[in-house]
Design a protein around this motif. Structure first.
Motif, PDB file in Angstrom:
ATOM      1  N   SER B  98      41.960  47.818  74.118  1.00  0.00           N
ATOM      2  CA  SER B  98      42.694  48.991  74.910  1.00  0.00           C
ATOM      3  C   SER B  98      44.153  48.896  74.955  1.00  0.00           C
ATOM      4  N   THR B  99      44.870  50.063  74.574  1.00  0.00           N
ATOM      5  CA  THR B  99      46.317  50.048  74.796  1.00  0.00           C
ATOM      6  C   THR B  99      46.561  50.778  76.126  1.00  0.00           C
ATOM      7  N   THR B 100      45.684  51.176  76.835  1.00  0.00           N
ATOM      8  CA  THR B 100      46.045  51.322  78.370  1.00  0.00           C
ATOM      9  C   THR B 100      45.763  50.518  79.532  1.00  0.00           C
ATOM     10  N   LEU B 107      48.421  41.223  74.078  1.00  0.00           N
ATOM     11  CA  LEU B 107      47.331  41.637  72.961  1.00  0.00           C
ATOM     12  C   LEU B 107      47.818  41.196  71.634  1.00  0.00           C
ATOM     13  N   ALA B 108      49.219  41.118  71.366  1.00  0.00           N
ATOM     14  CA  ALA B 108      49.743  40.676  70.169  1.00  0.00           C
ATOM     15  C   ALA B 108      49.463  39.449  69.843  1.00  0.00           C
ATOM     16  N   ARG B 109      49.613  38.365  70.882  1.00  0.00           N
ATOM     17  CA  ARG B 109      49.297  37.166  70.853  1.00  0.00           C
ATOM     18  C   ARG B 109      47.871  36.854  70.564  1.00  0.00           C
ATOM     19  N   THR B 110      46.786  37.458  71.047  1.00  0.00           N
ATOM     20  CA  THR B 110      45.469  37.307  70.967  1.00  0.00           C
ATOM     21  C   THR B 110      44.988  37.807  69.533  1.00  0.00           C
ATOM     22  N   LEU B 111      45.610  38.720  68.977  1.00  0.00           N
ATOM     23  CA  LEU B 111      45.042  39.197  67.816  1.00  0.00           C
ATOM     24  C   LEU B 111      45.999  38.338  66.573  1.00  0.00           C
ATOM     25  N   ALA B 112      47.020  37.881  66.976  1.00  0.00           N
ATOM     26  CA  ALA B 112      47.765  37.075  65.962  1.00  0.00           C
ATOM     27  C   ALA B 112      47.101  35.749  65.874  1.00  0.00           C
ATOM     28  N   THR B 113      46.395  35.146  67.027  1.00  0.00           N
ATOM     29  CA  THR B 113      45.697  34.106  67.015  1.00  0.00           C
ATOM     30  C   THR B 113      44.463  33.986  66.151  1.00  0.00           C
TER      31      THR B 113
END
Lengths: 437, 437
Positions: B98-100, B107-113
């Motif tokens: 969610s962006t909200t 979230l950028a860190r989680t998805l990059a990982t």
């Protein structure tokens, strides 16, 4: 846990595979810093040695963009642990997450999911963060006091969320078509100063009830926080006498909270260099020291000490006392700063020695020697009630982790100090902790 | 992508292993709802069939504590995908966040990982959330408009963070002791209405540059948002004519953004029931319909339609037009509501039919038949430019996923509609997308 030398140690393994400067070795796997494979290998080494847990910190910033610092970039640890949960069976998985820069409902979900997927092997290293505010819209980081106040409420909220499904809420009653008992899933209706969270969590109760709580509480506030919540206390100690005092102090604080001090494991970090002979270990250690970039490390020390200027001090001089701050007045890491202030004031350490302590081990203890000597060091600290075990950081990267597992752990096992087999499935089992009420 | 019937499909597999009511089957693995193992099995099935990706939604609340609803509790998907990244080699991994209710830096860190650990196989299903506000201190959920405004800025911030390390920033220059080039790691200094984020990210550029952007944009705002950002558009369509109109409309909007419409894959959900014969498929489908709890599903429909009361309407009557809201006026899921409003208004669907469409497939398309018939359906929609492929949700759980992989996919392969082998390593490769600039 029995008393004295024969009691069982708890050993964590720092989840890294590259020593800070080791990457320049032609055989290093520096290119794989962001790949899963080397972490899987460390995890397998740790599990083979029946260690309690893998552990790893996490940071939110990119401090001092320094071209020699391989570790400036760091994978998000809970995501990495989820991957490792799928490649291991028994070893505990301890990851770091901030109470200052996350939302309790989100973190409760992530940790509950990890605990489910790992069948109850998760520990949460609770940090209030010492950096990162510029990534979250803050002009400056909330003060030490406010961070700990938020952390207390954060723990209250996530604990309520993890308990919002009663242990017997999931029925899977096929005959009557009842998957769960709605009367056993409760809202939490939390209205606090920092958070308003209705609950319940949308994930069933985690296998351990909640993750094992881990904390690195060096400061006064940190020690009290650890005394209230922690089941493992990480700490940086490089002097056995100070470690004993810390140990006594934390256990006493735990008891004052009405908790059983035997159920809180105090694990100092320990940077380990293992050689086939004493001479080889000495040579490896010297090489380790020779890799220190004193200029860069001095800047790090200046920053840790609240921005003091040490650039005019010769490496072999002592730091004048009037340059040293009152640790209590520092916003970030006052406990860690105290270690270096003590080294300078009480031990008369030269600037070079301070920088060696920071550059090789960030103030943590260090040991180098044969496997026997490393085992002796561990036994001596545990026997003297300076530690319940250690969070071991192998200075030789993946090879060092292998040496520790294959050469040091068997000695500890032979001495009756460490398990030969896992006796339970969860991290709580490994630590001898009772079920969460 | 070539034109007409012979172009290659993209197929995602819904990452579930229990159909909503299937759990009552004595052979179901309902007890394993929160265990890793069955998800690993689904993942392996999908990878064996060379599907593009596993996909899964996520929710932040526990809607309608309903004892029959096994899925009320749901593991956090990005954590689950990290575990599956460690057990798969090639299949894409698409998760919802969610962006909200999250912070862009986290979230950028989680998805990059996740992208690092999976070697570039991650897709992010971007949602603005339709529930969950009570877990994050809100009295009511921010409006549709505000959520999308925040989402646009969120995507701007995370995109800048993923780009903050230039592709050649990591040097690993052993000879000169330079791990990365600090001149190629840039702050982002984002000061927007919703976020202030300094950057850079503390994780090197992800293998794909950034995750593949996925969006389910049914509403006007959603379609425009998808046109600006999405590389995969999920959608609920249960009528081929309407699906064609949606397809044309979204592709046109994509082109108006100056983007290549061929590089945006439109994948409607498709609930699939596969039988050995037509009769068996019909019987399975009937059993599927018979499992609907009309009372509960009616409450869900009432809620989807903004709180209208339908309790006095007979199942075999039509819903009077004056009871149906204007979808545009709804705060949550106006696009999904439109499907049911259209069914009632244009197709004269009885309440029973509406509840069947909601209760079996949440408004998504459904197909039942032999493997050949299911393949025909898929080919027909793709050939008619109603879809570029499908997000397949097997109504028969794990067994259904296996049937789809082993019986339907080979037919599509024989017809030249689907790959026989992966030709690349990343999700972008599977989708034929160019590198991120």
């Amino acid at each position: 846990m029995s008393k004295g030398h024969d009691r069982h140690l708890h050993l964590g393994l720092w989840l890294t595979f590259l020593d800070a400067a080791e990457w320049r070795d032609p055989a290093s796997r520096a290119e794989e810093l962001n790949s899963l494979q080397p972490y899987v290998e460390v995890a397998e080494i740790g599990e083979r040695a029946k260690l309690d847990a893998l552990i790893r910190g996490d940071g939110l910033g990119l401090p001092l963009p320094d071209p020699e610092q391989a570790f400036a970039g760091s994978l998000e640890i809970l995501t990495l642990l989820a991957a490792l949960a799928a490649r291991t069976e028994r070893i505990g998985l301890i990851g770091t997450a901030s109470t200052t820069f996350t939302e309790p409902y989100n973190l409760a979900r992530t940790l509950a999911t990890l605990d489910h997927l790992s069948n109850g092997r998760v520990g949460w290293n609770i940090v209030t963060s010492i950096a990162g505010e510029e990534q979250f819209g803050y002009d400056e980081i909330p003060g030490h006091e406010e961070r700990y106040e938020r952390a207390d409420e954060f723990i209250e909220v996530v604990s309520k969320l993890w308990a919002s499904w009663e242990p017997d809420a999931v029925l899977v009653d096929r005959e009557n078509g009842v998957f769960f008992d709605p009367d056993k899933i409760n809202t939490i209706d939390h209205h606090g100063k920092h958070f308003r969270v209705a609950g319940p969590l949308n994930i069933a109760r985690p296998p351990q009830g909640r993750p094992v709580f881990v904390q690195a509480g060096d400061s006064e506030k940190g020690r009290d926080f650890a005394a209230r919540h922690a089941e493992i206390v990480f700490t940086a100690q490089n002097d056995i006498g100070k470690a004993q005092a810390f140990y006594r102090d934390v256990k006493r604080r735990v008891e004052r909270q009405g908790r059983d001090a035997a159920r809180v494991s105090i694990l100092p970090g320990l940077v380990v260099t293992i050689g086939g002979s004493e001479a080889e270990a000495q040579e490896l250690h010297d090489r380790f020291l020779a890799r220190i970039d004193y200029e860069r490390t001095r800047r790090n020390l200046e920053s840790l000490l609240g921005g003091v200027d040490l650039s005019d001090i010769d490496l072999d001089e002592r730091v004048p006392e009037e340059r040293l701050p009152e640790a209590g007045a520092l916003t970030r890491q006052p406990g860690r700063a105290q270690i270096f202030i003590d080294l300078a004031k009480e031990k008369g350490a030269t600037l070079r020695r301070l920088l060696q302590a920071l550059g090789t081990a960030h103030g943590h203890g260090r040991v180098f020697g044969t496997p026997e000597q490393v085992a002796d060091h561990i036994q001596r600290w545990a026997g003297a009630r300076a530690a319940d075990g250690f969070a071991v950081s192998p200075a030789q990267g993946l090879a060092g982790a292998r040496l520790f597992a294959d050469e040091v752990v068997p000695i500890l096992q032979d001495r009756g100090l460490f398990r030969r087999e896992y006796t339970g499935g969860t991290l709580r089992d490994h630590l001898g902790l009772p079920p969460v009420p």
